[in-house]
Design an enzyme around this catalytic site. Structure first.
Site, PDB file in Angstrom:
ATOM      1  N   CYS A 124       0.570   3.191 -13.118  1.00  0.00           N
ATOM      2  CA  CYS A 124      -0.838   2.783 -13.016  1.00  0.00           C
ATOM      3  C   CYS A 124      -0.854   1.265 -12.869  1.00  0.00           C
ATOM      4  O   CYS A 124      -0.461   0.544 -13.792  1.00  0.00           O
ATOM      5  CB  CYS A 124      -1.606   3.214 -14.258  1.00  0.00           C
ATOM      6  SG  CYS A 124      -3.324   2.684 -14.229  1.00  0.00           S
ATOM      7  N   CYS A 175      -6.191   5.445 -20.460  1.00  0.00           N
ATOM      8  CA  CYS A 175      -7.217   5.101 -19.470  1.00  0.00           C
ATOM      9  C   CYS A 175      -8.362   4.332 -20.116  1.00  0.00           C
ATOM     10  O   CYS A 175      -8.879   4.717 -21.154  1.00  0.00           O
ATOM     11  CB  CYS A 175      -7.766   6.369 -18.841  1.00  0.00           C
ATOM     12  SG  CYS A 175      -6.459   7.359 -18.134  1.00  0.00           S
ATOM     13  N   CYS A 232     -12.034  -7.897 -14.201  1.00  0.00           N
ATOM     14  CA  CYS A 232     -12.669  -7.041 -13.196  1.00  0.00           C
ATOM     15  C   CYS A 232     -14.003  -7.618 -12.730  1.00  0.00           C
ATOM     16  O   CYS A 232     -14.708  -8.256 -13.498  1.00  0.00           O
ATOM     17  CB  CYS A 232     -12.914  -5.635 -13.751  1.00  0.00           C
ATOM     18  SG  CYS A 232     -13.516  -4.505 -12.484  1.00  0.00           S
ATOM     19  N   CYS A 249     -15.351   0.860 -20.338  1.00  0.00           N
ATOM     20  CA  CYS A 249     -14.004   0.395 -19.965  1.00  0.00           C
ATOM     21  C   CYS A 249     -13.672  -0.957 -20.617  1.00  0.00           C
ATOM     22  O   CYS A 249     -14.462  -1.904 -20.527  1.00  0.00           O
ATOM     23  CB  CYS A 249     -13.928   0.246 -18.445  1.00  0.00           C
ATOM     24  SG  CYS A 249     -12.398  -0.518 -17.884  1.00  0.00           S
ATOM     25  N   CYS A 297     -18.107  -1.820 -16.159  1.00  0.00           N
ATOM     26  CA  CYS A 297     -18.370  -0.456 -16.617  1.00  0.00           C
ATOM     27  C   CYS A 297     -18.324  -0.464 -18.147  1.00  0.00           C
ATOM     28  O   CYS A 297     -17.358  -0.945 -18.739  1.00  0.00           O
ATOM     29  CB  CYS A 297     -17.336   0.495 -16.029  1.00  0.00           C
ATOM     30  SG  CYS A 297     -17.282   0.383 -14.221  1.00  0.00           S
ATOM     31  N   SER A 314      -8.418   4.478  -6.961  1.00  0.00           N
ATOM     32  CA  SER A 314      -9.637   4.858  -7.665  1.00  0.00           C
ATOM     33  C   SER A 314     -10.677   3.761  -7.530  1.00  0.00           C
ATOM     34  O   SER A 314     -10.408   2.600  -7.858  1.00  0.00           O
ATOM     35  CB  SER A 314      -9.339   5.086  -9.149  1.00  0.00           C
ATOM     36  OG  SER A 314     -10.560   5.271  -9.848  1.00  0.00           O
ATOM     37  N   GLU A 361      -1.907  -5.847 -17.092  1.00  0.00           N
ATOM     38  CA  GLU A 361      -1.165  -4.739 -17.703  1.00  0.00           C
ATOM     39  C   GLU A 361      -0.833  -3.680 -16.651  1.00  0.00           C
ATOM     40  O   GLU A 361      -1.618  -3.436 -15.735  1.00  0.00           O
ATOM     41  CB  GLU A 361      -1.969  -4.152 -18.854  1.00  0.00           C
ATOM     42  CG  GLU A 361      -2.153  -5.174 -19.985  1.00  0.00           C
ATOM     43  CD  GLU A 361      -2.806  -4.588 -21.224  1.00  0.00           C
ATOM     44  OE1 GLU A 361      -2.329  -4.883 -22.331  1.00  0.00           O
ATOM     45  OE2 GLU A 361      -3.769  -3.821 -21.066  1.00  0.00           O
TER      46      GLU A 361
END
Ligand code: SF4
Length: 390
Positions: A127, A367, A134, A141, A138, A225, A114
């Site tokens: 973004c 986010c 990933c 998330c 986290c 980030s 995305e």
């Protein structure tokens, strides 16, 4: 740590598909030169040819060699035989009531990631993602519930910028006066994945984005980030030179271990030492501390005071992110009053503390909400809650 980070090499597909034409997108200038020479371009012409082709691809957004009119017809035909100019395919495009756009793009292997475009009055931010799924988990998330499939290649990373420019109609007309107002003026590497676990891929793609003869984005308008891959932080300054943001989100190791599990590998002290030594940090180039506001988890006044103490001596700004819920999420957003009280303490200590306005919530583009169907959910709500000792 159980889910030890996976090194890049294992998870990246080779740039040249053995039996197919080579994609020129994502190659560095040096790699493009080598590829042209390998395909028969005379060595003494190669540098000039790279310059010409580079401009067509990254300044004018051309994808057809036939349109490259400053190259001979014969050479264009040669190029078309041996190379392609490919970007990810846009599978879906959603536009939020607040103007935010979310693209689901398909890459090699049928995987999907995305990409989110956030228009604002003075800028337009894209973004972008650096991994499918990933490496990390986290717990606040949505992407963290998606197992890592692989790293994105430089072509798939810069390709996200190119498809967004296509959609925004942002490729300049040849010969037209330079348009100073850019719809896509900023890039944030805050999408799916931990960018520093795909360092080379991200570096090469951002170098292309910053190249003065192509997309020409200033390094100061690119923010990477990281959740805290300490060994790669200094390298980011040396080899990419962009702005740095860190997914901080907690003020004690006990809480950060749960929210950002990489903290078990490099804890708050190790992370802050690396940030204090970050070569690019200055008052004009502050490090952004991202702090998601989770009700009853990390949002007390004491947390705010502790945060101020921890970052002492680091040129910093704190970005407070009201938590954006996703299906199965084990957290709730702090109340607006709590977020304001938290921000007030930090602001009074002398730090800019913008509260991020959730954008694109109606299309799950805010986010921490990104996830593609490429992989089944990694951890159920029960598992995450068990981990949190609830
Ligand atoms: S916050 Fe970043 S590093 Fe953590 S799981 Fe989500 S995408 Fe990965």
């Amino acid at each position: 740590m159980a889910d030890a980070p996976i090194t890049q090499d294992v998870m990246t597909i080779p740039r040249k598909l053995p039996d197919g034409p080579q994609n020129l997108v994502g190659l560095t200038r040096a790699a493009m030169r080598d590829a042209l020479i390998a395909a028969g371009t005379p060595e003494k012409q190669a540098k000039m040819r790279v310059g010409q082709i580079w401009q067509w691809i990254y300044q004018w957004g051309v994808r057809d060699f036939e349109a490259m009119t400053n190259l001979s017809k014969a050479y264009r035909a040669e190029l078309a035989e041996k190379f392609v100019i490919e970007v990810p395919e846009v599978v879906t495009r959603q536009v939020s009531t607040d103007g935010t756009r979310k693209y689901l793009v398909r890459i090699a292997g049928g995987h999907e990631v995305e990409v989110v475009y956030i228009p604002e009055t003075d800028r337009g931010t894209l973004c972008i993602s650096s991994q499918v799924g990933c490496t990390l988990t986290c717990s606040f998330c949505h992407t963290g519930t998606q197992k890592l499939v692989r790293n994105l290649t430089p072509a798939e990373i810069i390709g996200q910028v190119m498809v967004a420019r296509d959609d925004l109609g942002e490729w300049p007309e040849q010969g037209a006066p330079k348009n100073e107002v850019r719809l896509l003026s900023n890039i944030v590497l805050m999408g799916m994945g931990e960018p520093l676990y795909n360092f080379e891929g991200v570096r090469d793609a951002m170098k292309i984005a910053m190249d003065p003869e192509g997309i020409q984005l200033s390094r100061r308008r690119i923010t990477l980030s990281t959740s805290g891959v300490v060994p790669e932080i200094a390298r980011t300054a040396q080899e990419i030179g962009c702005q740095l943001a860190v997914s901080f989100h907690a003020t004690t190791d006990e809480v950060r271990d749960k929210l950002v599990p990489i903290n078990k590998r490099w804890n708050i002290e190790a992370l802050l030492d690396a940030l204090r030594a970050y070569p690019k940090a200055s008052n004009s180039e502050r490090i952004t501390f991202e702090y998601v506001m989770l009700k009853g988890v990390n949002d007390t006044d004491e947390d705010a005071r502790r945060l101020v103490k921890l970052i002492e001596g680091i040129p910093a700004k704190i970005n407070l992110i009201p938590f954006n819920e996703w299906p199965g999420a084990p957290y709730e957003r702090s109340s607006n009053n709590r977020i304001r009280a938290f921000a007030d303490i930090i602001y009074k200590a002398g730090y800019a503390t913008p509260i991020r306005t959730p954008r694109g919530e109606d299309i799950m583009a805010a986010c921490g909400q990104l996830k593609s169907a490429t992989e089944r959910a990694r951890k159920s709500r029960k598992q995450i809650e068990a981990e949190l000792g609830r």
